[in-house]
Design an enzyme around this catalytic site. Structure first.
Site, mmCIF file in Angstrom:
data_model
loop_
_atom_site.group_PDB
_atom_site.id
_atom_site.type_symbol
_atom_site.label_atom_id
_atom_site.label_comp_id
_atom_site.label_asym_id
_atom_site.label_seq_id
_atom_site.Cartn_x
_atom_site.Cartn_y
_atom_site.Cartn_z
ATOM 1 N N GLU A 185 -9.391 3.825 2.465
ATOM 2 C CA GLU A 185 -8.939 3.912 1.072
ATOM 3 C C GLU A 185 -7.917 2.846 0.703
ATOM 4 O O GLU A 185 -7.795 2.489 -0.470
ATOM 5 C CB GLU A 185 -8.350 5.309 0.810
ATOM 6 N N ASP B 189 1.758 6.403 5.526
ATOM 7 C CA ASP B 189 0.764 5.476 4.990
ATOM 8 C C ASP B 189 1.254 4.783 3.717
ATOM 9 O O ASP B 189 0.511 4.027 3.094
ATOM 10 C CB ASP B 189 -0.563 6.207 4.747
ATOM 11 N N LYS C 145 0.861 -1.181 0.000
ATOM 12 C CA LYS C 145 0.000 0.000 0.000
ATOM 13 C C LYS C 145 0.899 1.234 0.000
ATOM 14 O O LYS C 145 1.727 1.415 0.895
ATOM 15 C CB LYS C 145 -0.901 0.007 1.244
ATOM 16 N N LYS D 34 -9.689 13.194 8.407
ATOM 17 C CA LYS D 34 -9.157 12.839 9.720
ATOM 18 C C LYS D 34 -8.996 14.089 10.578
ATOM 19 O O LYS D 34 -8.840 15.185 10.046
ATOM 20 C CB LYS D 34 -7.766 12.211 9.550
ATOM 21 N N ASP E 236 -2.416 10.294 3.569
ATOM 22 C CA ASP E 236 -3.815 9.925 3.797
ATOM 23 C C ASP E 236 -4.496 10.956 4.692
ATOM 24 O O ASP E 236 -4.389 10.921 5.909
ATOM 25 C CB ASP E 236 -3.875 8.535 4.436
ATOM 26 N N ASP F 236 -12.058 7.276 4.161
ATOM 27 C CA ASP F 236 -10.805 7.032 4.877
ATOM 28 C C ASP F 236 -10.415 5.547 4.852
ATOM 29 O O ASP F 236 -9.313 5.195 5.236
ATOM 30 C CB ASP F 236 -10.950 7.531 6.323
ATOM 31 N N ARG G 236 -7.790 -0.368 1.246
ATOM 32 C CA ARG G 236 -8.386 -1.576 0.670
ATOM 33 C C ARG G 236 -8.894 -1.300 -0.746
ATOM 34 O O ARG G 236 -8.967 -2.211 -1.571
ATOM 35 C CB ARG G 236 -9.508 -2.089 1.590
HETATM 36 N N1 BES Z 1 -4.003 4.603 7.038
HETATM 37 C C1 BES Z 1 -5.136 4.414 7.862
HETATM 38 C C2 BES Z 1 -4.881 3.430 8.982
HETATM 39 C C3 BES Z 1 -4.118 3.950 10.172
HETATM 40 C C4 BES Z 1 -4.699 4.832 11.035
HETATM 41 C C5 BES Z 1 -2.875 3.465 10.440
HETATM 42 C C6 BES Z 1 -4.004 5.273 12.143
HETATM 43 C C7 BES Z 1 -2.186 3.882 11.552
HETATM 44 C C8 BES Z 1 -2.753 4.800 12.403
HETATM 45 C C9 BES Z 1 -6.298 3.879 7.039
HETATM 46 O O1 BES Z 1 -6.354 4.329 5.732
HETATM 47 C C10 BES Z 1 -7.536 4.302 7.710
HETATM 48 O O2 BES Z 1 -7.769 5.467 7.770
HETATM 49 N N2 BES Z 1 -8.289 3.347 8.231
HETATM 50 C C11 BES Z 1 -9.496 3.612 8.920
HETATM 51 C C12 BES Z 1 -10.524 2.615 8.458
HETATM 52 C C13 BES Z 1 -11.897 2.908 8.960
HETATM 53 C C14 BES Z 1 -12.433 4.155 8.297
HETATM 54 C C15 BES Z 1 -12.775 1.719 8.655
HETATM 55 C C16 BES Z 1 -9.231 3.481 10.409
HETATM 56 O O3 BES Z 1 -8.476 2.583 10.800
HETATM 57 O O4 BES Z 1 -9.732 4.293 11.158
HETATM 58 ZN ZN ZN Z 2 -4.631 4.895 4.874
HETATM 59 MN MN MN Z 3 -7.437 6.154 5.580
#
Ligand code: BES
Ligand code: ZN
Ligand code: MN
Length: 481
Positions: free
Chosen positions: A339, A278, A255, A267, A260, A337, A341
């Site tokens: 994204e 990210d 990825k 966020k 992000d 967010d 996947r």
């Molecule tokens: N890149 C983030 C995951 C992340 C968040 C990694 C904080 C490390 C620290 C990912 O793209 C994301 O935002 N995931 C969301 C998914 C949710 C919206 C289902 C998350 O984990 O909050």
């Molecule tokens: Zn992300």
């Molecule tokens: Mn995200």
């Protein structure tokens, strides 16, 4: 006291035994004492390293003590190091003495490889943006390291040290990319880097798909993420050929969200800067590739990166949008967010054309994985038992541990959508797993595993920076399977 410590003690007229008697050196696990006078032993400085009780010493604790030892040695400013840490026995009943890995087949070779790796790691420093200060006094002086071997044949010792160094260099590549600012490390930057590697190494062939091709091919999920950004998304494919063309490749896919923001589902601003990390999955793909071109395993490997930036914009995807993936399945984007996947599912479908033997994706995918496993273990999910056990073993051997989470069918209904084949989020519970279950829908034609490195790829706070994980795990896996 180890054999070498005894010799130094004798030559130094009891300098170490005196300190032990006085209680200054206890030998407890992780204890490092710098003795700033060799006492006539011939050494200017001695760093003693504690490992605790020998029958309680695990690999993990051995590695921990090595890291502290080399950090302590670095602090002394010495430029010539001799390590006698191969003499320490790892006798914990849970630790196998042989068959521990790829090239190093026994624990003696393993100890040498790990020393080479961690000695080199201890000297890592990010200097990518320190233009003004990037002069001799800022750069770390070169250190000449010597590893003493006791129970290891010189030839295999050399191979082990080489492997350890290559893995450390791979980690440095991954850390540098992760640490770079997101205005510099863009999808285009990663594509240029891939082309540079291909120019230097004849075993590598690179192709890059830009947004025009990505869109035309029908990767609606990838485009939903990328289209809100001024930076053009790229799908980067680096093919390493180490075996006959007919031999099916192993694919590792990273990825590469170079920043992000969350998109329209934006966020909060606190620590949003950390979302430059990210793309650490992509960084680990580059790092593993750098190690592989140095170690030249005899197999075919495809190093793939799905690179895009996730931004809010007039052209960005909105919650409620339904997009068609390359597989034909439709996805309702309930949260922009989620994204990672979306870019990965289209990349997974695209990679089918290479008829892979196995695909391992690496992604900073979910905050939920950080909640589940913290910064200790990478989350592992897979559709194949053998593959997951190979990856778990590679994690244990390399000291870069992973822990498996289930992808049972019982989780699938969490991704049900009223308006499309799949929703891109699965609700509050089991967030790391539902992300894995989402990806699994696109990995139906090959053995596949997913590594969620959201907790392990970087550290926040005062020691903020990329860790280089899971390069050690990946290289171990690629070399031994
Ligand atoms: N890149 C983030 C995951 C992340 C968040 C990694 C904080 C490390 C620290 C990912 O793209 C994301 O935002 N995931 C969301 C998914 C949710 C919206 C289902 C998350 O984990 O909050
Ligand atoms: Zn992300
Ligand atoms: Mn995200």
């Amino acid at each position: 006291m180890s054999a070498t410590a005894q010799q130094i003690d004798k030559a130094g007229k009891g300098i170490l035994s005196r300190l032990i008697k006085r209680g200054d050196i206890k030998g407890s696990a992780g204890e490092c004492i710098t003795v700033l006078d060799g006492g006539g032993s011939g050494f200017d400085r001695i760093v003693t390293v504690g490992f605790g009780a020998t029958d309680k010493l695990t690999r993990t604790n051995y590695l921990k003590s090595l890291s502290v030892a080399f950090a302590t040695a670095k602090k002394t400013g010495a430029t010539t190091w001799i390590s006698a840490l191969a003499e320490v026995d790892i006798n914990h009943p849970n630790e196998p003495q042989s068959d521990v890995g790829a090239t190093p087949t026994d624990i003696e070779s393993w100890k040498l490889a790990q020393q080479a790796r961690l000695m080199q790691d201890s000297r890592y420093k990010f200097t990518g943006h320190m233009e003004g200060k990037n002069n001799a006094s800022q750069r770390i002086q070169s250190v000449k390291g010597t590893l003493l071997i006791s129970h290891c044949a010189p030839r295999s010792a050399k191979a082990s040290a080489k492997q350890g160094l290559a893995i450390s260099q791979g980690c440095a590549v991954a850390r540098d990319l992760g640490n770079l600012a997101p205005n510099i490390c863009t999808p285009a930057y990663l594509a240029t880097l891939a082309r540079q590697y291909a120019r230097k190494h004849t075993q590598l062939k690179v192709s890059v798909l830009g947004e025009k091709q990505i869109d035309k091919l029908g990767m609606g999920a990838f485009m939903a993420v990328s289209r809100g950004s001024r930076q053009e998304g790229k799908l980067i494919i680096m093919e390493y050929q180490g075996a006959a063309k007919s031999s099916k490749p192993t694919v590792i896919l990273g990825k590469g969200i170079t920043f992000d923001t969350g998109g329209i589902s934006i966020k909060p601003s606190a620590t949003m800067d950390e979302m430059k990390f990210d793309m650490c999955g992509a960084a680990s793909v580059f790092g593993s590739m750098a190690a592989c071109v140095a170690l030249k395993p005899r197999k075919n490997i495809i190093f793939a990166v799905a690179a895009a930036e996730n931004m809010p914009d007039g052209n960005a995807a909105r919650p409620g949008d339904v997009v068609k993936t390359l597989s034909g399945k439709t996805v309702e984007i309930l949260n922009t967010d989620a994204e990672g996947r979306l870019v990965l599912c289209d990349a997974l479908t695209y990679l089918k054309r290479y008829k892979p033997k196995a695909v391992v994706d690496i992604a900073t995918l979910t905050g939920a994985c950080v909640v589940a496993l913290g910064g200790v273990a990478t989350g592992l999910m897979s559709n194949n038992r053998k593959l997951s056990s190979q990856l778990l073993a590679a994690g244990n051997i390399s000291g870069d541990k992973a822990w498996e989470l289930p992808l049972w069918d019982e989780y699938r209904p969490q991704l049900d959508s009223n308006f499309a084949d799949l929703a891109n989020i699965g609700g509050r519970t089991a967030g790391a797993i539902t992300a894995g279950v989402f990806l699994k829908q696109f990995a139906d034609e090959f053995d596949w595993a997913h590594l969620d490195i959201a907790g392990t790829a970087w550290r926040g706070g005062a020691a903020k920076g990329a860790t280089g994980r899971p390069v050690p795990l990946l290289v171990e896996y690629l070399l031994s399977n």
